[in-house]
Design an enzyme around this catalytic site. Structure first.
Site: not given
Ligand code: BGC
Length: 766
Positions: A313
């Site tokens: 993530d």
């Molecule tokens: C979130 C994810 C997301 C990613 C890309 C992160 O901050 O926790 O769920 O897919 O950003 O946007």
């Protein structure tokens, strides 16, 4: 040159370039993918391989943020990014040199095709895999269908609908050259302070598993056609129950709870064929998920036989060093993560050089790198990206927002709205001619919910617009309270209170603010966690003052998280929980208020009275309320599975096909349900089980089956539920799965609360 012509020229030149090269294995679509991968790998440099394991945010996204964000803000802002000191030109060069495998936050087909054209200039022409948070439709990008968010979808208990929405979303994504959605979120939500409850399917592992698996199947199809996309089950694991309810805070959970509550939806996603999984921000019992070998290797690969790839993530591998401090620097963090099982890095520019160094120093073997690259290339081959790297700019709007998808969005919205209270005021009677409408969400795109961009006004029906559309002969007085609950103006509150006195009915639309383009002002959604769950700002005051008019008052809630309205519940005559209902939310709500649609949704989460009651879940252990709170209630404000209709439904004739079974037999449970009301309707009937005595403590009830039953007035249907050995299985003292002999109680009815359930029992014999 027009953009479409440019794309065509680039496309043609890539064909010419391909056909002038000798026919090599990996470019030949007729040979097996394994063989193509092997051939391609044998041609790749170490740098190219490590580039495939990396992702950047889109160029337009970077350009937008360069002027606005400071480096300080970057450290905690997980929605926006840029790479300080790195120019757009150099990112383009890296792409042209085949040193990047994936992009995220690319929001237009033009940019996706442009970046792809750069990749097509690279030595091996490996296509870019575009990832995007298409959480409820590809809503983060403009001009796409926006469905209700997952919590609303779960409230419909409509599993085939989850499949349909995912299928349609996949088509809209591919129509803009997007290949990978970071959804479904299959975390089990157990804390309403956490801002991301709206992204989840609620608190019940069984419901979350079914919804998640259906979504995976809808997105991926067989993963080999040009309208399939890669699904990503996330976030692995435990972030929905952090120790203080905030996003990314430590999670401390027993292995039993992890395996009984949090793992099942992920396992169901893997079994449904999910080919990517995202790790969670949080540390789990002292080990960051992003360097957690137990999760990534032992559980995912060895136990569950997961064949896809693991993605990190947002900057979370870096956080192993700069937040959790279990690595001394970034390079060490990359090392730990890769060695624990990480395959793809979201996102940033340091990865390439540092991981190359790690291999050259002999700390990570090239074979280990090949393992990850193989899985990433496999997806690119399967999705046909080597053959069709572009999407057609002339065709794109034929698929996106097409009438079929819009109809689905409206239907899903109608089925997701929960009626929580109705003191004989809804449906609104024809004699009501004069209605006051007010509240922060009354006339705002915020109904779209988190993970949505602002959409064109013509594609969104706000609640005020919906009311005007469905009951055009009613006179609406609208008092604007602004969109920001934290900046409400008491003068506007008083104005609404004054006008309420001369209305026949008042509608107050309250809730949270979720739109991410106003990241700092959001009160719910990603990174917007709260220390209480009451309405923010002057909203309670607004409700009280409007209701003090003595005129009937309807409260509508637009929110991603469960909110407590205990302090104003008695002031209002009706409460409608709309969640984040999507582009047609306003229409669906108005149809329900005026009785064109009979509400049918039920709560996929328990709603506590206050934050102090957390953890408030229906499937708790027997001793949870042995000593009830000395001051204050131990009951939820609204229980799991609860939701009203304009009808009542009578349950009768509960029958079990057998009274005694062996450990391998099934039982069928049947019940008659009668529509006692005057409208067509859907009843969501629920079946729970309790293991009466067991070697380890078991929940007081667990949902094991449900049905959405359509019933005409006066009609009775017999509904059947199934109990299988799998549904009776739990983990014994040593965490091994077991079915025990003894008594099981079966409960069937309209919600999880005891008063709503009929009971019977059966015995499992040795
Ligand atoms: C979130 C994810 C997301 C990613 C890309 C992160 O901050 O926790 O769920 O897919 O950003 O946007």
């Amino acid at each position: 040159m027009r953009k479409t012509t440019l794309i065509l020229v680039l496309f043609m030149s890539s064909i010419v370039c391909w056909s002038s090269e000798p026919i090599t294995d990996y470019r030949n679509p007729k040979i097996a993918i394994d063989v193509r991968i092997q051939d391609l790998l044998s041609r790749m440099t170490l740098e190219e391989k490590i580039g495939q394991m990396n992702q950047f945010v889109g160029l337009k996204h970077i350009q937008k943020n360069m002027g606005v964000l400071t480096e300080e803000e970057l450290k905690t802002n997980t929605a926006n990014a840029f790479y300080p000191g790195v120019s757009i030109r150099s990112l383009e060069e890296i792409t042209k040199n085949g040193l990047i495998g994936s992009y995220l936050h690319v929001l237009t087909i033009e940019e996706a095709n442009y970046l792809q054209s750069l990749a097509m200039k690279s030595r091996l022409q490996i296509p870019i895999l575009f990832g995007i948070d298409a959480i409820h439709g590809n809503a983060n990008a403009p001009d796409n269908t926006v469905y209700p968010t997952n919590i609303g979808l779960a409230s419909s208990f409509d599993v085939p609908m989850a499949y349909t929405i995912a299928r349609q979303t996949a088509k809209e994504m591919r129509a803009m050259n997007m290949h990978w959605t970071f959804n479904p979120n299959v975390e089990v939500a157990r804390d309403p302070r956490w801002g991301r409850v709206g992204e989840t399917f609620g608190e019940d592992p069984y419901l979350v598993s079914l919804m998640g698996a259906a979504s995976v199947k809808g997105y991926q199809g067989n993963l080999n056609s040009d309208d399939n996309v890669l699904a990503c089950i996330k976030h692995f694991v435990g972030g929905s129950q952090s120790i203080n309810g905030t996003n990314g805070a430590p999670t401390d959970l027993s292995e039993r709870t992890i395996r009984e509550v949090f793992f099942p939806p992920f396992k169901a996603g893997v079994d449904a064929g999910a080919m990517s999984i995202m790790m969670a921000h949080n540390e789990l019992n002292g080990i960051p998920c992003h360097s957690n070998e137990w999760l990534m290797k032992d559980v995912l690969r060895d136990e569950w036989k997961f064949k896809g790839f693991v993605v990190s993530d947002w900057m979370d591998i870096e956080h192993i060093y700069d937040l959790h401090a279990t690595a001394e620097n970034k390079k060490e963090a990359y090392y730990q993560s890769i060695m624990a099982g990480m395959d793809l890095h979201m996102h940033g520019v340091d990865w390439n050089n540092l991981v190359v160094e790690l291999v050259k120093e002999g700390r990570i073997s090239e074979r280990r790198i090949d393992e990850s690259v193989r899985k990433i290339l496999d997806i690119k081959f399967r999705l046909g990206l080597f053959e069709n790297p572009y999407a057609d700019e002339n065709q794109t709007m034929k698929i996106r927002l097409n009438p079929e998808h819009r109809t689905t969005a409206l239907e899903a919205s109608r089925n997701s709205i929960v009626l929580l209270k109705n003191k004989n005021i809804l449906p609104i009677a024809p004699k009501i001619k004069n209605v006051l409408v007010t509240g922060i969400n009354a006339n705002d795109q915020n109904i779209l919910g988190d993970w949505s961009a602002v959409q064109k006004d013509e594609n969104v029906i706000t609640i005020l617009q919906g009311l005007q559309m469905i009951a055009p002969n009613v006179k609406y007085k609208f008092v604007d309270q602004g969109w920001n609950p934290q900046k409400m103006d008491s003068k506007q509150v008083d104005k609404a209170a004054e006008l309420a006195k001369s209305s026949d009915l008042n509608i107050v639309v309250a809730g949270e603010y979720m739109m991410r383009h106003r990241w700092n002002e959001k009160t719910s959604g990603e990174d917007k966690d709260r220390s209480d769950i009451y309405l923010v700002g002057l909203q309670e005051e607004l409700i009280r003052k409007v209701a003090a008019s003595g005129k009937p008052t309807v409260l509508i809630l637009v929110t991603g998280r469960p909110l407590s309205i205990e302090r104003v519940l008695d002031n209002v005559d009706a409460v409608v929980l709309a969640w984040e209902p999507g582009m047609y939310g306003g229409q669906a709500i108005a149809e329900i208020l005026y009785g064109k649609i009979n509400p049918s949704a039920k709560l996929p989460v328990s709603i506590p009275r206050n934050a102090g009651q957390i953890q408030m879940i229906y499937n708790h252990k027997p001793s949870q309320y042995f000593h009830p709170y000395a001051v204050g209630s131990s009951e939820p404000l609204f229980p799991f599975g609860y939701g009203l209709s304009y009808n009542t439904y009578k349950y009768s004739n509960l029958k079990l096909s057998k009274a005694n079974i062996s450990k391998t037999e099934n039982i069928t449970v049947s019940v008659d349900i009668t529509n006692m009301g005057k409208m067509d309707g859907f009843e969501i009937a629920q079946m729970y089980i309790r293991d009466r005595f067991s070697q380890v403590t078991r929940p007081v009830k667990e949902l094991k089956d449900f049905a959405r039953v359509s019933l005409k007035p006066g009609e009775t249907k017999t509904v059947k539920f199934s109990i299988t050995p799998e549904k009776l299985t739990f983990l014994d003292k040593k965490l091994n799965p077991i079915v025990e002999s003894g008594e099981f109680i079966v409960m069937v009815g309209s919600s999880s609360q005891d008063n709503d359930l009929m009971k019977d029992s059966f015995f499992v014999k040795e």
